[in-house]
Structures are given as structure tokens and as C-alpha cells.
Design a protein around this motif. Structure first.
Motif, PDB file in Angstrom:
ATOM      1  N   UNK A  35       4.261  14.434  30.264  1.00 25.63           N
ATOM      2  CA  UNK A  35       4.636  13.318  29.399  1.00 25.63           C
ATOM      3  C   UNK A  35       4.763  12.028  30.201  1.00 25.63           C
ATOM      4  N   UNK A  36       5.349  12.137  31.390  1.00 27.93           N
ATOM      5  CA  UNK A  36       5.463  10.971  32.269  1.00 27.93           C
ATOM      6  C   UNK A  36       4.084  10.488  32.699  1.00 27.93           C
ATOM      7  N   UNK A  37       3.216  11.444  33.030  1.00 32.36           N
ATOM      8  CA  UNK A  37       1.857  11.093  33.450  1.00 32.36           C
ATOM      9  C   UNK A  37       1.088  10.422  32.324  1.00 32.36           C
ATOM     10  N   UNK A  38       1.304  10.876  31.098  1.00 31.77           N
ATOM     11  CA  UNK A  38       0.611  10.292  29.953  1.00 31.77           C
ATOM     12  C   UNK A  38       0.957   8.807  29.793  1.00 31.77           C
ATOM     13  N   UNK A  39       2.196   8.470  30.109  1.00 27.21           N
ATOM     14  CA  UNK A  39       2.641   7.081  29.953  1.00 27.21           C
ATOM     15  C   UNK A  39       1.997   6.144  30.972  1.00 27.21           C
ATOM     16  N   UNK A  40       1.615   6.670  32.127  1.00 29.71           N
ATOM     17  CA  UNK A  40       1.084   5.800  33.185  1.00 29.71           C
ATOM     18  C   UNK A  40      -0.434   5.838  33.294  1.00 29.71           C
ATOM     19  N   UNK A  41      -1.077   6.801  32.607  1.00 27.19           N
ATOM     20  CA  UNK A  41      -2.535   6.902  32.683  1.00 27.19           C
ATOM     21  C   UNK A  41      -3.159   5.846  31.769  1.00 27.19           C
ATOM     22  N   UNK A  42      -4.136   5.114  32.290  1.00 25.80           N
ATOM     23  CA  UNK A  42      -4.791   4.059  31.521  1.00 25.80           C
ATOM     24  C   UNK A  42      -6.099   4.516  30.890  1.00 25.80           C
ATOM     25  N   UNK A  45     -10.069   8.945  28.515  1.00 25.28           N
ATOM     26  CA  UNK A  45     -10.493  10.325  28.738  1.00 25.28           C
ATOM     27  C   UNK A  45      -9.429  11.102  29.509  1.00 25.28           C
ATOM     28  N   UNK A  46      -8.850  10.464  30.519  1.00 26.41           N
ATOM     29  CA  UNK A  46      -7.807  11.136  31.294  1.00 26.41           C
ATOM     30  C   UNK A  46      -6.570  11.389  30.429  1.00 26.41           C
ATOM     31  N   UNK A  47      -6.248  10.448  29.553  1.00 28.74           N
ATOM     32  CA  UNK A  47      -5.097  10.640  28.674  1.00 28.74           C
ATOM     33  C   UNK A  47      -5.346  11.804  27.719  1.00 28.74           C
ATOM     34  N   UNK A  48      -6.599  11.938  27.251  1.00 28.37           N
ATOM     35  CA  UNK A  48      -6.940  13.062  26.376  1.00 28.37           C
ATOM     36  C   UNK A  48      -6.765  14.387  27.099  1.00 28.37           C
ATOM     37  N   UNK A  49      -7.154  14.435  28.362  1.00 31.58           N
ATOM     38  CA  UNK A  49      -7.008  15.665  29.141  1.00 31.58           C
ATOM     39  C   UNK A  49      -5.527  15.998  29.372  1.00 31.58           C
ATOM     40  N   UNK A  50      -4.742  14.962  29.618  1.00 27.89           N
ATOM     41  CA  UNK A  50      -3.303  15.192  29.809  1.00 27.89           C
ATOM     42  C   UNK A  50      -2.679  15.766  28.546  1.00 27.89           C
ATOM     43  N   UNK A  51      -3.063  15.219  27.393  1.00 30.27           N
ATOM     44  CA  UNK A  51      -2.518  15.723  26.129  1.00 30.27           C
ATOM     45  C   UNK A  51      -2.956  17.171  25.876  1.00 30.27           C
ATOM     46  N   UNK A  52      -4.204  17.471  26.266  1.00 30.22           N
ATOM     47  CA  UNK A  52      -4.661  18.847  26.134  1.00 30.22           C
ATOM     48  C   UNK A  52      -3.857  19.799  27.008  1.00 30.22           C
ATOM     49  N   UNK A  53      -3.545  19.364  28.215  1.00 31.35           N
ATOM     50  CA  UNK A  53      -2.725  20.183  29.107  1.00 31.35           C
ATOM     51  C   UNK A  53      -1.318  20.358  28.546  1.00 31.35           C
ATOM     52  N   UNK A  54      -0.803  19.322  27.886  1.00 33.93           N
ATOM     53  CA  UNK A  54       0.524  19.418  27.278  1.00 33.93           C
ATOM     54  C   UNK A  54       0.533  20.439  26.146  1.00 33.93           C
ATOM     55  N   UNK A  55      -0.531  20.438  25.346  1.00 31.06           N
ATOM     56  CA  UNK A  55      -0.608  21.425  24.255  1.00 31.06           C
ATOM     57  C   UNK A  55      -0.652  22.841  24.815  1.00 31.06           C
ATOM     58  N   UNK A  56      -1.417  23.032  25.881  1.00 28.52           N
ATOM     59  CA  UNK A  56      -1.496  24.351  26.501  1.00 28.52           C
ATOM     60  C   UNK A  56      -0.137  24.785  27.045  1.00 28.52           C
ATOM     61  N   UNK A  57       0.571  23.854  27.672  1.00 27.93           N
ATOM     62  CA  UNK A  57       1.897  24.170  28.223  1.00 27.93           C
ATOM     63  C   UNK A  57       2.871  24.543  27.120  1.00 27.93           C
TER      64      UNK A  57
END
Length: 203
Positions: A35-42, A45-57
């Protein structure tokens, strides 16, 4: 060495951690970090991957309950065979009942009801496979990134069984495609339900 000579143990040192609590804490920490990483990623595509990882977690932290306790992934030849068997068992009455073509003719003359019946079929399969929790079904390598392979497989098996069965047993004539399509949709509804159940219930 006497007891007084033994080195003092620090708080928590040597304790055996509770596996479930440790795992849960680790997953929760991971989610917070993501969640912290999502806030700082600009980058989008990278934000989409972070959200996908969050769903998996989150899936790992809160596993779905299921009746049979089996995690189901993919859709292979064994699943196709089970879906076909269920489709045939539920669909045989539709193959021998004259009312199937009568309803098919009605649906063919009323496209809105034809589309509605097809949508109900899809929703029933989605409900059985992904909502009813007969098994813990995971979406694995979906088509186009969003369409589950199991959903396509179950509906495809039901449609194939309906078309081949009705045609081979002389219930429909493709010289009149409107009635043939309507009859296929009518027969496909119970066949799709049977295919979904046949795929999941054996485990």
C-alpha cells in the motif's frame, strides 16, 4: 555450569513462534508495504502490478472456505471430461423432449428473451463455479487477462454438447438457423449447470 551461570535469555529468544500468527503477521506487513509502495509509484503499469500483488496477498491472508476443501486451478482434459459427463447427464432430457424446439422457436422469434436466457446461463455458471464455494476455485491464466478459462471451458463444453446432441438426434435443422440457435440456447442452460457441477463436485 549452574543455573546462575547460564547466560540470561533475552525476551522472546528461544520461544517457538505460532506458525499461523507469524504467517498472518507477515502477510499483513506485506500488504502494508505494498500500500505504501502504491502511493509512491508514478508509472501506471507498475501501479497495476502493485495492486495485483496486493490482491494476491489478500487472497493468501483470507483463503476462501469451500465445501470440499480443494483448491482448483486451471482447466485441463480431466476437467473437460467431467464437465462433458455432467452436461450429458443434465442434458439428455432436453435432447429427447419436443418442447425444446418449441421454446427454441419462441426464443428465435424474440431475440431479447434469447439473449436474456444466454445471460442467465452465464450467470448460473459463474454462481456455481465462483460464488457457491463448492471448491476453492482460483482464476489461472485467464484469456485476455480477464476471462477465466474455467468459465469458457464449462460454457464451451455445454454449447458443444447441445449443438452435437440436438443435431445428431434430429431435433434441430440448421436450414432454419433461428430455431436451431434458440433450441441450442434452451438446451444449453441445464447442460451448462450440469457441466459446472460435474467439473467441481468430483473434486
Amino acid at each position: 555450569m549452574t543455573h546462575s551461570d547460564a547466560p540470561a535469555r533475552r525476551d522472546g529468544e528461544g520461544d517457538i513462534p505460532d506458525g499461523s500468527e507469524s504467517t498472518e503477521a507477515t502477510v499483513e506487513d506485506l500488504i502494508e508495504e505494498l500500500e505504501t509502495l502504491e502511493d509512491v509509484v508514478d508509472d501506471t503499469e507498475e501501479r497495476r502490478r502493485v495492486r495485483g500483488a496486493m490482491r494476491t496477498a489478500r487472497d493468501l491472508a483470507t483463503p476462501k472456505p469451500s465445501v470440499f476443501g480443494t483448491v482448483v486451478r486451471g482447466f485441463d482434459r480431466g476437467d473437460i471430461a467431467e464437465a462433458f459427463l455432467g452436461s450429458v447427464l443434465f442434458g439428455v432430457p432436453m435432447l429427447v423432449e419436443g418442447g425444446t424446439t418449441e421454446i427454441g422457436a419462441y426464443l428465435g422469434a424474440n431475440p431479447a428473451f434469447l439473449v436474456g436466457t444466454a445471460l442467465v446461463t452465464v450467470l448460473l455458471v459463474v454462481g456455481i463455479v465462483y460464488v457457491a464455494d463448492f471448491q476453492d476455485v482460483r482464476v489461472h491464466r485467464p484469456f485476455l487477462g480477464i476471462v477465466p478459462r474455467r468459465l469458457v471451458g464449462v460454457l464451451g463444453v455445454a454449447a458443444f454438447t447441445a449443438v452435437v446432441g440436438l443435431t445428431a438426434w434430429g431435433q434441430i435443422d440448421w436450414a432454419d438457423p433461428t430455431v436451431a440457435l434458440g433450441s441450442t440456447v434452451v438446451a444449453g442452460l441445464p447442460m451448462a449447470v450440469g457441466a459446472a457441477l460435474g467439473d467441481l463436485l468430483p473434486g
